[in-house]
Design an enzyme around this catalytic site. Structure first.
Site, PDB file in Angstrom:
ATOM      1  N   HIS A   1      34.337  37.689  33.261  1.00 45.79           N
ATOM      2  CA  HIS A   1      33.719  36.878  34.320  1.00 45.79           C
ATOM      3  C   HIS A   1      32.624  37.688  34.995  1.00 45.79           C
ATOM      4  O   HIS A   1      32.411  38.859  34.674  1.00 45.79           O
ATOM      5  CB  HIS A   1      34.759  36.364  35.312  1.00 45.79           C
ATOM      6  CG  HIS A   1      35.474  37.409  36.114  1.00 45.79           C
ATOM      7  ND1 HIS A   1      36.341  38.330  35.545  1.00 45.79           N
ATOM      8  CD2 HIS A   1      35.484  37.677  37.449  1.00 45.79           C
ATOM      9  CE1 HIS A   1      36.841  39.112  36.498  1.00 45.79           C
ATOM     10  NE2 HIS A   1      36.326  38.740  37.655  1.00 45.79           N
TER      11      HIS A   1
ATOM     12  N   HIS B   1      31.956  38.848  38.148  1.00 46.07           N
ATOM     13  CA  HIS B   1      32.035  39.718  39.324  1.00 46.07           C
ATOM     14  C   HIS B   1      31.529  41.126  39.010  1.00 46.07           C
ATOM     15  O   HIS B   1      31.730  41.647  37.904  1.00 46.07           O
ATOM     16  CB  HIS B   1      33.473  39.762  39.852  1.00 46.07           C
ATOM     17  CG  HIS B   1      33.880  38.492  40.538  1.00 46.07           C
ATOM     18  ND1 HIS B   1      35.200  38.127  40.744  1.00 46.07           N
ATOM     19  CD2 HIS B   1      33.122  37.478  41.076  1.00 46.07           C
ATOM     20  CE1 HIS B   1      35.246  36.955  41.365  1.00 46.07           C
ATOM     21  NE2 HIS B   1      34.002  36.550  41.578  1.00 46.07           N
TER      22      HIS B   1
ATOM     23  N   ASP C   1      32.376  44.097  39.635  1.00 47.04           N
ATOM     24  CA  ASP C   1      33.267  45.162  39.174  1.00 47.04           C
ATOM     25  C   ASP C   1      33.793  44.905  37.764  1.00 47.04           C
ATOM     26  O   ASP C   1      34.722  45.579  37.301  1.00 47.04           O
ATOM     27  CB  ASP C   1      34.436  45.369  40.157  1.00 47.04           C
ATOM     28  CG  ASP C   1      35.293  44.143  40.362  1.00 47.04           C
ATOM     29  OD1 ASP C   1      34.792  43.015  40.176  1.00 47.04           O
ATOM     30  OD2 ASP C   1      36.481  44.299  40.712  1.00 47.04           O
ATOM     31  N   HIS C   2      33.163  43.958  37.068  1.00 40.68           N
ATOM     32  CA  HIS C   2      33.472  43.702  35.661  1.00 40.68           C
ATOM     33  C   HIS C   2      32.219  43.759  34.784  1.00 40.68           C
ATOM     34  O   HIS C   2      32.341  43.854  33.566  1.00 40.68           O
ATOM     35  CB  HIS C   2      34.160  42.344  35.510  1.00 40.68           C
ATOM     36  CG  HIS C   2      35.494  42.283  36.187  1.00 40.68           C
ATOM     37  ND1 HIS C   2      36.680  42.364  35.505  1.00 40.68           N
ATOM     38  CD2 HIS C   2      35.821  42.200  37.495  1.00 40.68           C
ATOM     39  CE1 HIS C   2      37.691  42.315  36.371  1.00 40.68           C
ATOM     40  NE2 HIS C   2      37.183  42.227  37.586  1.00 40.68           N
TER      41      HIS C   2
ATOM     42  N   HIS D   1      40.013  31.708  38.922  1.00 38.36           N
ATOM     43  CA  HIS D   1      39.473  32.836  39.695  1.00 38.36           C
ATOM     44  C   HIS D   1      37.970  32.642  39.862  1.00 38.36           C
ATOM     45  O   HIS D   1      37.421  32.775  40.956  1.00 38.36           O
ATOM     46  CB  HIS D   1      39.799  34.137  38.976  1.00 38.36           C
ATOM     47  CG  HIS D   1      39.299  35.368  39.647  1.00 38.36           C
ATOM     48  ND1 HIS D   1      39.758  35.788  40.875  1.00 38.36           N
ATOM     49  CD2 HIS D   1      38.381  36.295  39.262  1.00 38.36           C
ATOM     50  CE1 HIS D   1      39.144  36.910  41.220  1.00 38.36           C
ATOM     51  NE2 HIS D   1      38.294  37.228  40.256  1.00 38.36           N
TER      52      HIS D   1
ATOM     53  N   ASP E   1      40.781  38.902  35.488  1.00 38.44           N
ATOM     54  CA  ASP E   1      41.425  38.663  36.777  1.00 38.44           C
ATOM     55  C   ASP E   1      42.162  37.327  36.821  1.00 38.44           C
ATOM     56  O   ASP E   1      42.426  36.792  37.901  1.00 38.44           O
ATOM     57  CB  ASP E   1      40.381  38.695  37.904  1.00 38.44           C
ATOM     58  CG  ASP E   1      39.916  40.109  38.223  1.00 38.44           C
ATOM     59  OD1 ASP E   1      40.414  41.059  37.605  1.00 38.44           O
ATOM     60  OD2 ASP E   1      39.041  40.248  39.091  1.00 38.44           O
TER      61      ASP E   1
ATOM     62  N   HIS F   1      43.141  45.234  36.971  1.00 39.28           N
ATOM     63  CA  HIS F   1      43.377  45.860  38.274  1.00 39.28           C
ATOM     64  C   HIS F   1      44.804  46.382  38.376  1.00 39.28           C
ATOM     65  O   HIS F   1      45.727  45.775  37.827  1.00 39.28           O
ATOM     66  CB  HIS F   1      43.120  44.886  39.430  1.00 39.28           C
ATOM     67  CG  HIS F   1      41.688  44.543  39.632  1.00 39.28           C
ATOM     68  ND1 HIS F   1      40.806  45.390  40.262  1.00 39.28           N
ATOM     69  CD2 HIS F   1      40.974  43.439  39.272  1.00 39.28           C
ATOM     70  CE1 HIS F   1      39.608  44.821  40.298  1.00 39.28           C
ATOM     71  NE2 HIS F   1      39.685  43.634  39.700  1.00 39.28           N
TER      72      HIS F   1
END
Length: 254
Positions: free
Chosen positions: A55, A57, A59-60, A113, A132, A170
């Site tokens: 996805h 975001h 931090d990905h 998400h 996530d 995570h």
């Protein structure tokens, strides 16, 4: 066998390197940062072939462009996220197949998400890279999707073979387990799991991967049909989506 390496980054993120030793092809899943990946590639003598994003975001996907610049790899991500994920070369959708040497992964759409979240299921390797959407004893917050969408997405994952290892991105397990026990305190499997988790975290070790079978036994978001959970929430006999919605709402403020 598919070599799977876990790279801890940031506060609690995991990046995964997947390597087929026969073809020499290598993929990275959700690279938040580029340099830690480049360091491991250099150490192993591997060349990066693909980036697999779940996805959009930051931090990905934060390492996407630098990794592409340094290695010439191809970035694969949801076609529906083409405008939000940097550097996409190949947009994919539900049931598309991606080959990594002799290994194949099927794309599963898991909105909830985010609206275009996808996961990667290596069926023959018994591995699921779920971003996530699913966590050990938890699931992702609903930033863009609805409860109905997330519940449907989780049902797809819950139906996978019990031995499937889940590689989430995570280290949220301890907090998730505490919530799980708050809504199902009599679950002996969760009680036992939390003792194991506490030992691992004391030694600063990862609690990931789990398995689909373990999640069916311990994860409240897989257990909305549990009478114990329904009673705790005051929702006996209510629909699965209603129970899931209340669970997610309570987890958000836990």
């Amino acid at each position: 066998m598919l070599d799977i390496l876990q790279i801890p980054v940031l506060t609690d993120n995991y990046i995964y390197l997947l390597h087929d030793p026969v073809s020499g092809e290598t993929a990275v899943v959700d690279p938040a940062l580029a340099q830690p990946v480049l360091n491991v590639l250099d150490e192993k003598g591997w060349r990066l072939t693909y980036i697999l994003n779940t996805h959009h975001h930051w931090d990905h996907v934060g390492g996407n462009l630098k990794l592409k610049q340094k290695t010439g790899c191809q970035i694969i991500a949801a076609q529906a996220d083409r405008e939000r994920i940097p550097g996409i070369d190949r947009g994919v959708s539900e049931n598309d197949i991606i080959s990594l040497g002799q290994h194949q992964t099927k794309v599963i759409a898991t909105p909830g998400h985010t609206s275009a979240h996808i996961v990667y299921h290596f069926a023959k390797d018994g591995a699921l890279f779920c971003g996530d959407t699913l966590f050990v004893m938890g699931c992702g917050r609903l930033f863009e999707g609805t409860s109905e969408q997330m519940w449907t997405s989780l049902q797809k994952l819950k139906a996978l073979p019990s031995a499937t290892q889940i590689y989430c991105t995570h280290e949220y397990t301890q907090a998730n387990g505490q919530f799980a026990l708050s809504v199902e305190p009599d679950n002996k499997y969760t009680q036992k799991k939390m003792l194991e988790v506490a030992q691992l975290r004391l030694m600063n070790q990862s609690t990931v991967p789990s398995t689909i079978g373990e999640e069916r036994a311990t994860n409240p978001f897989f257990r909305e049909d549990s009478l114990s959970i329904q009673k705790k929430l005051g929702l006996e006999g209510q629909s699965s989506v209603s129970v899931f919605t209340e669970l997610r709402k309570r987890k958000d403020s836990f």
